[in-house]
Enzyme design. Structure first.
Site, PDB file in Angstrom:
ATOM      1  N   HIS A  95       0.814  -1.354   0.083  1.00 46.52           N
ATOM      2  CA  HIS A  95       0.122  -0.021   0.037  1.00 46.52           C
ATOM      3  C   HIS A  95       0.839   1.238  -0.034  1.00 46.52           C
ATOM      4  O   HIS A  95       1.461   1.483   0.900  1.00 46.52           O
ATOM      5  CB  HIS A  95      -0.869  -0.023   1.135  1.00 46.52           C
ATOM      6  CG  HIS A  95      -1.863   1.054   1.302  1.00 46.52           C
ATOM      7  ND1 HIS A  95      -3.453   0.999   1.566  1.00 46.52           N
ATOM      8  CD2 HIS A  95      -1.662   2.431   1.356  1.00 46.52           C
ATOM      9  CE1 HIS A  95      -3.929   2.168   1.518  1.00 46.52           C
ATOM     10  NE2 HIS A  95      -2.775   3.078   1.536  1.00 46.52           N
ATOM     11  N   HIS A 147       1.460   5.336  -2.393  1.00 42.54           N
ATOM     12  CA  HIS A 147       0.873   6.428  -2.902  1.00 42.54           C
ATOM     13  C   HIS A 147       2.265   7.026  -3.962  1.00 42.54           C
ATOM     14  O   HIS A 147       2.596   7.939  -3.440  1.00 42.54           O
ATOM     15  CB  HIS A 147       0.145   7.368  -2.274  1.00 42.54           C
ATOM     16  CG  HIS A 147      -0.989   6.786  -1.639  1.00 42.54           C
ATOM     17  ND1 HIS A 147      -2.084   7.181  -1.796  1.00 42.54           N
ATOM     18  CD2 HIS A 147      -1.290   6.366  -0.311  1.00 42.54           C
ATOM     19  CE1 HIS A 147      -3.164   6.315  -1.154  1.00 42.54           C
ATOM     20  NE2 HIS A 147      -2.562   5.952  -0.158  1.00 42.54           N
ATOM     21  N   LYS A 185       1.556  10.632  -5.281  1.00 37.35           N
ATOM     22  CA  LYS A 185       1.615  11.738  -4.183  1.00 37.35           C
ATOM     23  C   LYS A 185       3.064  12.019  -3.620  1.00 37.35           C
ATOM     24  O   LYS A 185       3.335  13.149  -3.215  1.00 37.35           O
ATOM     25  CB  LYS A 185       0.844  11.446  -3.150  1.00 37.35           C
ATOM     26  CG  LYS A 185      -0.792  11.473  -3.456  1.00 37.35           C
ATOM     27  CD  LYS A 185      -1.260  11.189  -1.830  1.00 37.35           C
ATOM     28  CE  LYS A 185      -2.981  11.385  -2.122  1.00 37.35           C
ATOM     29  NZ  LYS A 185      -3.340  10.116  -2.812  1.00 37.35           N
ATOM     30  N   HIS A 228      -9.227   2.141   0.947  1.00 35.30           N
ATOM     31  CA  HIS A 228      -9.153   2.841   2.551  1.00 35.30           C
ATOM     32  C   HIS A 228     -10.296   2.576   3.170  1.00 35.30           C
ATOM     33  O   HIS A 228     -11.206   3.290   2.856  1.00 35.30           O
ATOM     34  CB  HIS A 228      -8.613   4.261   2.153  1.00 35.30           C
ATOM     35  CG  HIS A 228      -7.399   4.537   1.401  1.00 35.30           C
ATOM     36  ND1 HIS A 228      -7.084   3.873   0.003  1.00 35.30           N
ATOM     37  CD2 HIS A 228      -6.154   5.349   1.772  1.00 35.30           C
ATOM     38  CE1 HIS A 228      -5.979   4.181  -0.168  1.00 35.30           C
ATOM     39  NE2 HIS A 228      -5.494   4.958   0.617  1.00 35.30           N
ATOM     40  N   GLU A 287     -10.104   5.171   8.064  1.00 35.03           N
ATOM     41  CA  GLU A 287      -9.027   6.050   8.288  1.00 35.03           C
ATOM     42  C   GLU A 287      -9.540   6.879   9.391  1.00 35.03           C
ATOM     43  O   GLU A 287      -9.388   8.127   9.064  1.00 35.03           O
ATOM     44  CB  GLU A 287      -8.350   6.407   7.158  1.00 35.03           C
ATOM     45  CG  GLU A 287      -6.834   7.128   7.344  1.00 35.03           C
ATOM     46  CD  GLU A 287      -6.185   7.421   6.327  1.00 35.03           C
ATOM     47  OE1 GLU A 287      -4.938   8.000   6.363  1.00 35.03           O
ATOM     48  OE2 GLU A 287      -6.607   7.119   5.162  1.00 35.03           O
ATOM     49  N   ASN A 322       2.030   6.799   2.660  1.00 32.62           N
ATOM     50  CA  ASN A 322       2.466   7.857   1.872  1.00 32.62           C
ATOM     51  C   ASN A 322       3.918   8.165   2.342  1.00 32.62           C
ATOM     52  O   ASN A 322       4.628   7.881   3.467  1.00 32.62           O
ATOM     53  CB  ASN A 322       1.605   9.005   2.374  1.00 32.62           C
ATOM     54  CG  ASN A 322       0.349   8.760   1.953  1.00 32.62           C
ATOM     55  OD1 ASN A 322      -0.557   8.131   2.637  1.00 32.62           O
ATOM     56  ND2 ASN A 322      -0.142   9.552   1.010  1.00 32.62           N
TER      57      ASN A 322
END
Length: 431
Positions: free
Chosen positions: A69, A71, A74, A220, A223, A321
């Site tokens: 997982h 990103h 980003k 997701h 969260e 992230n």
């Protein structure tokens, strides 16, 4: 540590220690033709003529990592678009502003390339990334991902998931378009759903589209630290009711940790019944959850790792992230993820079960994601390894293991971490 022969077709890793459910075992590993040719008790494999020897000196040997997982689209935007207050809403606002202003194909590609160079140097062999896919960004980021997957083939196996916010998931035409995009790129279908009155409808739309297109789901979920966030339970119910046959992965699941005991137990049982896997992102959740101005956080944000695993749920750990408004730090280093997860989740006791958690960054996510790379150390498995000087978990988790040796396809790689200055032209940084 090693006597390298660049012309040798084989590599012998002597006196390493590999993790298993019952602790660490001392072994020798012979690597030949990009595969593990043999694993034997330490000290029993003698070097063959011309064979390169790497003396592990009782150091831990790990399979190359699987980051389930992330990103990549980003990553590394914090220098030009920081989170104004460190909050979840601050992250949403900052990323949205940066996406509109800056996410051209060239920008996304440069940051993805940088991130993959980091992951490869750290020893990662497979990555799944979520891609912000609300139009028009889907038309930019997915083609970039396709190019990166081709460019990195043989080094990092890449998967992608279409990501949209909860309101978008109520638009069946948009969900259909996202499913078609994911299908065309061999990806999966996802979305972000936490405290949301229409969670059932959003999840139903995703399951319907995924079922019709033969896609897996990667969401997701919850969260949030709000106990009213019960989307994980809704997801489990819908999967069971519909008989959805694809893989289902739930990321985050933070609010599960703030539910009352019986509520949490019932939800976990339902998740296990539905066959849903869970991926926890402890570093990002520690950063965002329970953050309020001028107040020390009261909880860690991590989901119920032990309880989920004890119920038979496949539990993975991942980066999430990196250097963006959702998490201002990180480097796609799965050893860091494991080290911090052990600390955050108190996974170090009982000590004789700690080694079992090592599979949460390799074999378990490899199986959960359906990667070709299996994330295991076994005879005939790919010769993709990471060798560290640390001999015990105590040594492993006390230092960042910057001197690790990464082996891919049976050969020690020379890749080094890229310099942040490489991103200056993209981020607009001037000296």
């Amino acid at each position: 540590m090693t006597s390298l022969n660049p012309d040798s077709p084989a590599l012998l890793v002597r006196r390493g220690r590999i993790a298993g459910p019952d602790g660490f075992s001392p072994v020798d590993l012979r690597l030949s033709e990009a595969r593990i040719a043999a694993i034997a008790p330490a000290g029993t494999l003698a070097p063959e003529p011309g064979e390169t020897v790497l003396e592990a000196d009782d150091g831990i040997v790990l399979p190359a990592f699987v980051d389930l997982h992330t990103h990549l689209d980003k990553g590394h935007i914090t220098p030009r678009q920081p989170n104004p207050d460190g909050s979840f809403m601050g992250a949403l606002t900052a990323v949205s502003a940066d996406r509109v202003a800056n996410w051209t194909a060239a920008d996304v590609e440069a940051r993805m390339e940088f991130a993959l160079r980091c992951a490869y140097a750290h020893g990662t062999a497979a990555i799944r990334t979520h891609l912000d896919s609300a139009p028009p960004q889907h038309g930019i980021s997915w083609p970039v991902f396709a190019r990166m997957r081709e460019r990195w083939a043989g080094r990092i196996e890449l998967q992608a998931t279409a990501l949209c916010g909860p309101d978008h998931l109520l638009d069946t035409a948009l969900v259909e378009a996202l499913a078609q995009t994911a299908k065309a790129h061999g990806g999966s279908l996802g979305g972000a759903i936490s405290v949301f009155d229409n969670a059932g409808e959003a999840i139903a739309n995703l399951i319907d589209a995924a079922g019709r297109h033969g896609l897996d789901l990667d969401l997701h979920i919850d969260e949030s630290g709000d106990s009213a966030s019960r989307s994980l339970s809704v997801l489990a119910d819908r999967v069971i009711e519909t008989g959805f046959s694809g893989r289902v992965l739930a990321g985050h699941c933070c609010s599960l940790a703030v539910l009352a005991g019986e509520d949490a137990k019932a939800t976990i049982a339902r998740v296990a019944e539905a066959g849903i896997a869970v991926v926890s992102l402890p570093m990002c959740n520690l950063y965002l959850q329970d953050r309020l101005p001028g107040r020390t956080p009261r909880w860690r944000g991590v989901t119920l790792l032990r309880e989920l695993k004890a119920a038979g749920v496949a539990v993975s750990l991942a980066s999430d992230n990196t250097r963006d408004p959702f998490y201002a730090y990180g480097d796609l280093d799965m050893l860091e993820v494991l080290r911090e997860s052990v600390r955050i989740g108190h996974l170090d006791h009982p000590a004789d079960r700690l080694a079992d958690w090592f599979s949460a960054i390799a074999a378990v996510p490899a199986r959960t994601g359906g990667f070709a790379y299996g994330g295991t150390l076994a005879t005939s498995a790919p010769a993709d390894l990471v060798v560290v000087r640390a001999r015990t978990p105590g040594e492993l988790f006390s230092r960042p293991q910057a001197d690790r040796t990464v082996i891919r396809a049976g050969a020690v790689i020379s890749a080094r971490l890229p310099d942040y200055r490489d991103l200056d032209p993209i981020l607009g940084v001037t000296s």
